[in-house]
Design an enzyme around this catalytic site. Structure first.
Site, PDB file in Angstrom:
ATOM      1  N   LYS A  11      19.814  75.186 -26.938  1.00  0.00           N
ATOM      2  CA  LYS A  11      20.193  75.511 -28.315  1.00  0.00           C
ATOM      3  C   LYS A  11      19.740  76.914 -28.699  1.00  0.00           C
ATOM      4  O   LYS A  11      20.487  77.679 -29.323  1.00  0.00           O
ATOM      5  CB  LYS A  11      19.592  74.473 -29.267  1.00  0.00           C
ATOM      6  CG  LYS A  11      19.872  74.718 -30.749  1.00  0.00           C
ATOM      7  CD  LYS A  11      19.529  73.494 -31.588  1.00  0.00           C
ATOM      8  CE  LYS A  11      18.049  73.172 -31.603  1.00  0.00           C
ATOM      9  NZ  LYS A  11      17.267  74.132 -32.428  1.00  0.00           N
ATOM     10  N   SER A  12      18.515  77.277 -28.336  1.00  0.00           N
ATOM     11  CA  SER A  12      17.995  78.596 -28.699  1.00  0.00           C
ATOM     12  C   SER A  12      18.797  79.714 -28.051  1.00  0.00           C
ATOM     13  O   SER A  12      19.110  80.729 -28.689  1.00  0.00           O
ATOM     14  CB  SER A  12      16.522  78.707 -28.284  1.00  0.00           C
ATOM     15  OG  SER A  12      15.718  77.810 -28.997  1.00  0.00           O
ATOM     16  N   ARG A  54      21.351  82.674 -29.882  1.00  0.00           N
ATOM     17  CA  ARG A  54      21.211  84.111 -29.637  1.00  0.00           C
ATOM     18  C   ARG A  54      22.471  84.696 -29.025  1.00  0.00           C
ATOM     19  O   ARG A  54      22.863  85.828 -29.351  1.00  0.00           O
ATOM     20  CB  ARG A  54      19.984  84.357 -28.749  1.00  0.00           C
ATOM     21  CG  ARG A  54      18.665  84.117 -29.508  1.00  0.00           C
ATOM     22  CD  ARG A  54      17.525  83.728 -28.596  1.00  0.00           C
ATOM     23  NE  ARG A  54      16.249  83.622 -29.307  1.00  0.00           N
ATOM     24  CZ  ARG A  54      15.899  82.575 -30.077  1.00  0.00           C
ATOM     25  NH1 ARG A  54      16.724  81.557 -30.232  1.00  0.00           N
ATOM     26  NH2 ARG A  54      14.715  82.560 -30.686  1.00  0.00           N
ATOM     27  N   ARG A  64      12.162  76.002 -46.721  1.00  0.00           N
ATOM     28  CA  ARG A  64      11.454  76.522 -45.553  1.00  0.00           C
ATOM     29  C   ARG A  64      11.165  78.011 -45.699  1.00  0.00           C
ATOM     30  O   ARG A  64      11.957  78.758 -46.289  1.00  0.00           O
ATOM     31  CB  ARG A  64      12.250  76.229 -44.278  1.00  0.00           C
ATOM     32  CG  ARG A  64      12.452  74.733 -44.080  1.00  0.00           C
ATOM     33  CD  ARG A  64      13.178  74.397 -42.819  1.00  0.00           C
ATOM     34  NE  ARG A  64      12.384  74.735 -41.639  1.00  0.00           N
ATOM     35  CZ  ARG A  64      12.774  74.480 -40.393  1.00  0.00           C
ATOM     36  NH1 ARG A  64      13.949  73.885 -40.180  1.00  0.00           N
ATOM     37  NH2 ARG A  64      12.025  74.812 -39.374  1.00  0.00           N
ATOM     38  N   SER A  92       5.809  82.149 -34.545  1.00  0.00           N
ATOM     39  CA  SER A  92       7.155  81.595 -34.434  1.00  0.00           C
ATOM     40  C   SER A  92       8.085  82.536 -33.682  1.00  0.00           C
ATOM     41  O   SER A  92       8.183  83.728 -33.985  1.00  0.00           O
ATOM     42  CB  SER A  92       7.722  81.337 -35.836  1.00  0.00           C
ATOM     43  OG  SER A  92       9.113  81.138 -35.791  1.00  0.00           O
ATOM     44  N   GLN A 123      11.255  82.418 -33.857  1.00  0.00           N
ATOM     45  CA  GLN A 123      12.310  82.831 -34.778  1.00  0.00           C
ATOM     46  C   GLN A 123      11.907  84.081 -35.546  1.00  0.00           C
ATOM     47  O   GLN A 123      12.739  84.972 -35.782  1.00  0.00           O
ATOM     48  CB  GLN A 123      12.639  81.701 -35.747  1.00  0.00           C
ATOM     49  CG  GLN A 123      13.304  80.503 -35.104  1.00  0.00           C
ATOM     50  CD  GLN A 123      13.568  79.389 -36.083  1.00  0.00           C
ATOM     51  OE1 GLN A 123      13.463  79.562 -37.294  1.00  0.00           O
ATOM     52  NE2 GLN A 123      13.911  78.221 -35.566  1.00  0.00           N
ATOM     53  N   ASP A 174       8.884  71.811 -30.186  1.00  0.00           N
ATOM     54  CA  ASP A 174       9.931  70.879 -30.601  1.00  0.00           C
ATOM     55  C   ASP A 174       9.705  69.472 -30.056  1.00  0.00           C
ATOM     56  O   ASP A 174      10.290  68.507 -30.553  1.00  0.00           O
ATOM     57  CB  ASP A 174      11.307  71.376 -30.134  1.00  0.00           C
ATOM     58  CG  ASP A 174      11.790  72.562 -30.940  1.00  0.00           C
ATOM     59  OD1 ASP A 174      11.337  72.725 -32.093  1.00  0.00           O
ATOM     60  OD2 ASP A 174      12.610  73.337 -30.422  1.00  0.00           O
ATOM     61  N   LYS A 178       8.993  72.409 -40.635  1.00  0.00           N
ATOM     62  CA  LYS A 178      10.238  72.132 -39.927  1.00  0.00           C
ATOM     63  C   LYS A 178      11.176  71.371 -40.867  1.00  0.00           C
ATOM     64  O   LYS A 178      11.025  71.429 -42.087  1.00  0.00           O
ATOM     65  CB  LYS A 178       9.941  71.334 -38.652  1.00  0.00           C
ATOM     66  CG  LYS A 178       9.134  72.107 -37.619  1.00  0.00           C
ATOM     67  CD  LYS A 178       9.946  73.235 -37.007  1.00  0.00           C
ATOM     68  CE  LYS A 178       9.210  73.931 -35.893  1.00  0.00           C
ATOM     69  NZ  LYS A 178      10.037  74.977 -35.242  1.00  0.00           N
ATOM     70  N   ARG A 187       6.534  67.600 -39.868  1.00  0.00           N
ATOM     71  CA  ARG A 187       6.588  66.774 -38.667  1.00  0.00           C
ATOM     72  C   ARG A 187       5.242  66.184 -38.267  1.00  0.00           C
ATOM     73  O   ARG A 187       5.208  65.258 -37.456  1.00  0.00           O
ATOM     74  CB  ARG A 187       7.201  67.556 -37.499  1.00  0.00           C
ATOM     75  CG  ARG A 187       8.706  67.619 -37.590  1.00  0.00           C
ATOM     76  CD  ARG A 187       9.346  68.087 -36.302  1.00  0.00           C
ATOM     77  NE  ARG A 187      10.783  68.209 -36.506  1.00  0.00           N
ATOM     78  CZ  ARG A 187      11.554  69.123 -35.923  1.00  0.00           C
ATOM     79  NH1 ARG A 187      11.020  69.983 -35.076  1.00  0.00           N
ATOM     80  NH2 ARG A 187      12.844  69.160 -36.159  1.00  0.00           N
TER      81      ARG A 187
END
Length: 479
Positions: A37-38, A42, A150, A195, A197, A348, A375, A379
């Protein structure tokens, strides 16, 4: 059923998942998992970089909801997306304005710039903001009600230090934001969190603008952005706690191949280990980037039979191979995660590691995990409450979780499997929580219902099929 009020429990919109545990058939010896997914996020955003091809093909793309959340934004920016199987094609087209869903606190949207809604995907929103700031494309970036809670200051503050003009349109530090002025200052910036991100958004902004920059970061986390940009020709220099870009050009190729997602491979691996009874499971073509293999590595150190085979490196600089595991937890010890680097390599998979730890003897500790409070849900809280619904003892700490497993590995106590039992379990509309619950449920006799569990499509649309392939009986309950 346990419930969480407020932002920890978004409105239930997904069907439930039902798992008939303890009725496993013979599992397949080999299963495949979707693309990472990451890396897919990108690759999609690379289509917005200067000099990107008019037609970009992404093979083995992850096409879950988190990736698809970018499609409307790309259409509004003049990029059409075509899906054929797991091949995603991005083409230049005329911009298609998206309908505006204004936040109730905002009386007026900025005029003349596109509105880009990214649903609940923080990666889509944060990385998109970075690229827009780099190319100097004005836009309003927004998300759903959960994403609006967030933090965005992780990326907005350093991007503004590099010359961007990003402004909050409602609450400080939260979406929606307007992206205005372009990154144009060459300087060193300090990132507040580890992070990936955050680091990726700022780095993408600098590279898209062609502006030299040095990013200081507190911990090394997943480095797909650095590997991809280096494969595109960007000159990056990395050292302890920093990455620097020299301002030189890079070129996006017309074809990007995405390796299998290790975070998704973790679920069939865990199901196979929990199932017991021996037998080998192979998952080929999985990304084995060391910043992503923490779940496997922690369990390997604890004694789990997990191996990496057929190792190679892709054109995009990602190490890839086959994950091989033998079913069973005999001799596997309690696990400990006590450094930020390891935590980020499995961030994750924390809910999944917690439920596996509930089957291991002694006390397991997962620390350095404060970022998990930001998240899709908190979590730390939702993992503990999900696990408690099975009868597990998981305690929330300020920065992590403590899991008390059974005292012995000589077999389950009477009346349950390691003291755990099937039942009705909350999924909290959080895909990682729901998939962890379903994975544990495969090993527990009886029926488990995960409320809202079909939210797994956010990241793993083939989740139920993969669990069936490793011997589980699982289905969705149609609303």
């Amino acid at each position: 059923m346990l419930e969480v009020k407020g932002p920890d429990r978004p409105a239930t919109i997904s069907p439930d998942l039902v798992v008939e545990g303890g009725r496993t058939g013979g599992p397949a010896s080999t299963v495949d998992v979707p693309g990472d997914k990451s890396v897919t996020h990108r690759a999609l955003l690379a289509a917005l970089l200067p000099g990107a091809p008019h037609r970009l093909t992404i093979r083995n793309a992850n096409l879950g909801g988190a990736v698809r959340a970018l499609f409307p934004a790309l259409r509004a920016l003049g990029l059409d997306t075509l899906v054929e199987g797991d091949v995603l094609t991005v083409r230049r087209a005329a911009p298609v304005p998206q309908p505006v869903r204004p936040h109730p606190a905002i009386t007026r949207w900025p005029d003349g710039i596109p509105y880009l809604e990214t649903a609940g995907s923080s990666a889509a929103a944060r990385l998109l903001i970075g690229v827009l700031a780099g190319v100097g494309r004005g836009a309003v970036v927004d998300g759903d009600e959960v994403l609006r809670h967030r933090p965005m200051d992780w990326i907005v503050t350093p991007l503004n230090e590099l010359g961007a003009d990003i402004r909050y349109l409602d609450r400080s530090g939260r979406l929606p934001v307007s992206v205005g002025g372009r990154v144009h200052r060459s300087r060193r910036v300090e990132l507040a969190v580890g992070s990936a991100q955050a680091r990726s958004a700022v780095l993408l902004g600098a590279v898209a603008a062609g502006v030299p920059a040095e990013l200081r970061h507190p911990v090394r986390s997943r480095d797909h952005t650095e590997r991809m940009l280096a494969a595109f020709g960007a000159r990056l220099t990395e050292g302890p706690g920093k990455v620097a870009y020299d301002g030189g050009p890079c070129s996006v190729p017309p074809l990007i191949d995405v390796p299998g997602d290790p975070s998704l491979a973790a679920y069939p691996v865990a199901a196979h280990l929990l199932r017991g009874g021996g037998g080998e499971l192979r998952i080929p073509d999985v990304c084995l980037n060391p910043t992503r293999t923490g779940f496997f590595d922690v369990l390997r150190r604890a004694g789990a039979a997990i191996d990496y085979q057929d190792l190679r490196t892709t054109a995009g600089g990602e190490p890839v191979g086959t994950v091989v595991t033998t079913a069973g937890l005999d001799g596997v010890r309690a696990v400990t995660v006590d450094d930020p680097g390891t935590l980020h390599a499995l961030i994750d998979e924390v809910p999944l590691l917690a439920v596996v730890a509930a089957r291991l003897p002694g006390t397991s500790r997962i620390g350095c995990a404060g970022e998990l409070r930001f998240k899709e849900t908190d979590r730390l809280v939702t993992t503990a409450r999900m696990a408690a619904a099975f009868g597990a003892c998981v305690r929330v700490e300020p920065d992590g979780l403590t899991v008390n497993g059974p005292r012995s590995v000589n077999g389950p106590p009477p009346g349950g499997t390691a003291g755990l039992s099937a039942g009705t379990v909350p999924g909290f509309e959080d895909h990682r929580i729901a998939m962890a619950a379903a994975t544990l449920a495969t090993a527990l006799p009886g029926r488990t219902t995960i409320t809202g569990g079909a939210c797994h499509t956010t990241s793993f649309p083939g989740f139920t099929a993969v669990l069936r392939a490793v011997g589980a009986t699982i289905h969705e309950v149609t609303l």
